[in-house]
Design a protein around this motif. Sequence first.
Motif, short mmCIF file in Angstrom:
data_model
loop_
_atom_site.label_atom_id
_atom_site.label_comp_id
_atom_site.label_asym_id
_atom_site.label_seq_id
_atom_site.Cartn_x
_atom_site.Cartn_y
_atom_site.Cartn_z
N LEU B 332 -9.34 37.25 28.85
CA LEU B 332 -8.69 38.62 29.43
C LEU B 332 -9.88 38.91 30.53
N ILE B 333 -10.85 39.80 30.41
CA ILE B 333 -11.89 39.89 30.86
C ILE B 333 -12.03 39.51 31.98
N HIS B 334 -12.60 37.79 31.77
CA HIS B 334 -12.49 37.66 32.68
C HIS B 334 -11.09 37.15 34.06
N HIS B 335 -10.42 36.73 33.81
CA HIS B 335 -9.19 36.80 34.45
C HIS B 335 -9.22 38.25 35.20
N PHE B 336 -9.60 39.48 34.30
CA PHE B 336 -9.52 41.42 35.65
C PHE B 336 -10.36 40.85 36.57
N LYS B 337 -11.39 40.64 36.13
CA LYS B 337 -12.44 40.41 36.99
C LYS B 337 -12.26 39.66 38.42
N LEU B 338 -11.87 38.59 37.72
CA LEU B 338 -11.86 37.02 38.80
C LEU B 338 -10.56 37.63 40.14
N PHE B 339 -9.86 38.35 39.53
CA PHE B 339 -8.74 39.18 40.27
C PHE B 339 -8.55 39.87 40.63
N THR B 340 -8.96 41.30 40.28
CA THR B 340 -9.20 42.30 41.28
C THR B 340 -10.52 42.57 42.15
N GLU B 341 -11.46 41.78 41.13
CA GLU B 341 -12.96 41.45 42.18
C GLU B 341 -13.47 40.65 42.76
N GLY B 342 -12.94 39.51 42.14
CA GLY B 342 -13.57 38.27 42.17
C GLY B 342 -15.09 38.12 42.03
N PHE B 343 -15.41 37.06 42.48
CA PHE B 343 -16.45 36.77 41.61
C PHE B 343 -17.78 36.63 43.12
N SER B 344 -18.78 37.21 42.98
CA SER B 344 -20.14 37.04 43.64
C SER B 344 -20.28 36.11 44.08
N LEU B 345 -21.10 35.47 45.64
CA LEU B 345 -21.80 34.77 45.13
C LEU B 345 -23.10 35.20 45.76
N PRO B 346 -24.52 34.24 45.11
CA PRO B 346 -26.08 34.28 45.49
C PRO B 346 -25.82 34.67 47.14
N GLU B 347 -27.55 35.37 46.99
CA GLU B 347 -27.31 35.60 48.82
C GLU B 347 -28.01 33.90 49.42
N GLY B 348 -27.42 33.90 50.31
CA GLY B 348 -27.78 32.53 51.27
C GLY B 348 -26.77 32.11 51.97
N GLU B 349 -27.50 31.72 52.62
CA GLU B 349 -26.27 30.80 53.69
C GLU B 349 -25.75 29.25 53.21
N ALA B 350 -25.34 28.49 54.02
CA ALA B 350 -24.60 27.61 54.66
C ALA B 350 -24.13 27.20 55.35
N TYR B 351 -23.66 25.93 55.60
CA TYR B 351 -23.22 25.46 56.44
C TYR B 351 -22.17 24.16 56.04
N ALA B 352 -21.23 24.34 55.98
CA ALA B 352 -20.15 22.58 55.28
C ALA B 352 -19.27 21.94 56.02
N ALA B 353 -19.61 20.73 56.39
CA ALA B 353 -18.88 21.06 57.59
C ALA B 353 -18.30 19.34 57.01
N ILE B 354 -16.70 18.93 57.60
CA ILE B 354 -15.76 17.74 56.74
C ILE B 354 -15.27 17.06 57.74
N GLU B 355 -14.98 15.92 57.93
CA GLU B 355 -14.73 15.28 58.82
C GLU B 355 -12.32 15.14 58.85
N HIS B 356 -12.58 16.11 59.94
CA HIS B 356 -11.26 17.24 59.61
C HIS B 356 -10.81 15.76 61.16
N PRO B 357 -9.56 16.03 61.09
CA PRO B 357 -8.83 14.84 61.54
C PRO B 357 -9.55 14.95 62.82
N LYS B 358 -9.50 16.50 63.38
CA LYS B 358 -9.76 16.93 64.79
C LYS B 358 -11.39 16.49 65.28
N GLY B 359 -11.96 16.14 64.28
CA GLY B 359 -14.03 15.91 64.55
C GLY B 359 -14.18 16.98 63.22
#
Lengths: 240, 417
Positions: B332-359
């Motif tokens: 219940l706590i997990h559910h409440f926290k996830l849907f009110t505050e959401g989860f936090s990501l660690p500090e950092g940066e990333a670029y994710a690319a996929i082969e989309h139908p257009k490119g």
Amino acid sequence: MSDLRILKEKLEQQFSGKLSECSIAHGEVTIEISAENLLDVCTGLRDDAGFKFEIMVDLCGIDYLEYGSTEWTTNASTDTGFSRGVSRERCWSPEDVEEGSGRFAVVIHLLSIFNNQRLRVRVRLENNQLPLLPSVTGIWSSADWYEREAFDLFGIVFEGHSDLRRILSDYGFIGYPFRKDYPLTGHVEMRYDPEKKRVIYQPVTIDPRVLVPKVIRNDHRYESGQPKESAQQEGGASDA
Amino acid sequence: MPDLRNFTLNFGPQHPAAHGVLRMILEMDGEVIRRADPHIGLLHRATEKLAESKPYNQSIGYMDRLDYVSMMCNEHAYVMAIEKILGVEAPVRAQYIRVMFDEITRILNHLLWIGAHGLDVGAMTIFLYAFREREDLMDAYEAVSGARLHATYYRPGGVYRDLPDRMPQYESNKFRSKKDASRLNKNRQGSLLDFLEDFTNRFPTYIDEYETLLTDNRIWKQRLVGIGVVSPERAMQMGFTGPMLRGSGVEWDLRKKQPYEVYDKMDFDIPVGTNGDSYDRYLVRMEEMRQSNRIIKQCVDWLRQNAGPVMLEDHKITPPNREHMKGDMESLIHHFKLFTEGFSLPEGEAYAAIEHPKGEFGIYLVSDGANKPYRLKIRAPGFAHLSSMNEMVQGHMLSDVVAIIGTQDIVFGEIDR
């Protein structure tokens, strides 16, 4: 993974003294250079056989004004209880916006088809008032619209760009909307005025609100990088 | 002798061939185009800025609305970027489901493209044919997510739920007789996988149908062969990716070269063009549909045999199931926290690319450790493609502009963001 390390070594060798940072994270190599070295380094990155970054995949601006600041303090509980955090408090003063340096950065993502590798180049811009860097349109023509976009949204000026017009925002738009000191609601709204019988612009009538406050959790699962306070707080972020 | 000068022509933004809201200022010399200046941004919604003000999961729905004909692929890049920073990987069944739906999405996108492209150039029938098959695939979307277009099905850590055991059925009403309804329901009696298998068996013959209509059609060839030729060097310079790059003869496909999810286990080929004109790009996309069909088949076979979780059990990121939530305080706590505050990501940066139908569709995510993205940059393939418009249309006739818009597969949701 070792490919990344080879690339990193090559970069450090080729551009020694020009890189202020060169790191590997999440399987990606990032280098940081200054604006005056940009054209030099980029030409090398495109033409040198070891790099061959023929495609400039992306170029974007970032505004670091609010980096690491939160809208809701959670570490210390208070006598009054937690606020709902819906009113937005600024974490910066007008002086931060005007003076100082390093607020803006431009990030370029490169792709080499020849070597099947990627690279991120970050340029921190010195001047907050007039963020300025040379244009890379001469090196990759795809930079054209990306630079216009960064100019439009962040007000970053690319010296030597032949046609630096706004691109995404409306005709006659004022301000740089993606800067952190630009409110999400904007400054003006548009409506039809039945008396004047035309569409008019007027100051926005809605208050800026925060729906979900921004919170930074010092989650111990991610502590491998930099040392963070070990104090854990209530509920969600602490691992049971 | 009258003084002949170039004149400018306004094209769009409200024009059926402008694929949405493209406005172009064309500088004409008679009927020949000397310069084209596309004005974009008429559909700009500041998706990236909006995402900065919301917890991560609340922005998945915005991703559907970027390229609104290949919804799940957009979501895919976004959840991949989040997973990259979190350092988690979806369960293998979820990865197969993602690959399968990516390929369904590719066919959906290419079907719309061939329909609209054909319509622009003057081939009416293909549009109706293409939309007939799109209907089946959107039913698959609906069965799995409840929505025909904006699915919000991929989540960080997996997919929202497992594949359904039964398909939604058509009902008879005053517009549809009982007989018609039962005819439509004929291949919907089994599970989603049965339905998709049936589709993959039928689909190659449909592509043959399209090809009989177009591939050797005299008018189609007159309108496409030699139009909008791009050399491989220029294609790379201008940041082309996907079918636009492959049409110019560069063999580059992220699914093969930088495989993500389970693409390395899939058996498929990459079609490559030789001339770099619109006709080659047409052929490349047609072949891509056949290859996607092959991949879907392989996924269906695997998914039939291998059951398993489709979402991570890590409840710091993914919500616990409803049953647990009712009985277990922790959940219940997990559910409440996830849907009110959401989860936090660690500090950092990333670029994710996929082969989309257009490119190449990429998400560049910068996190400062908070529950919202600090900066989200969407790398839309169409943006780079459209920026080459000026170069591609120069020297062509006015009517070729429409063919080139078609061949670039322009969708404004992603270009204007």
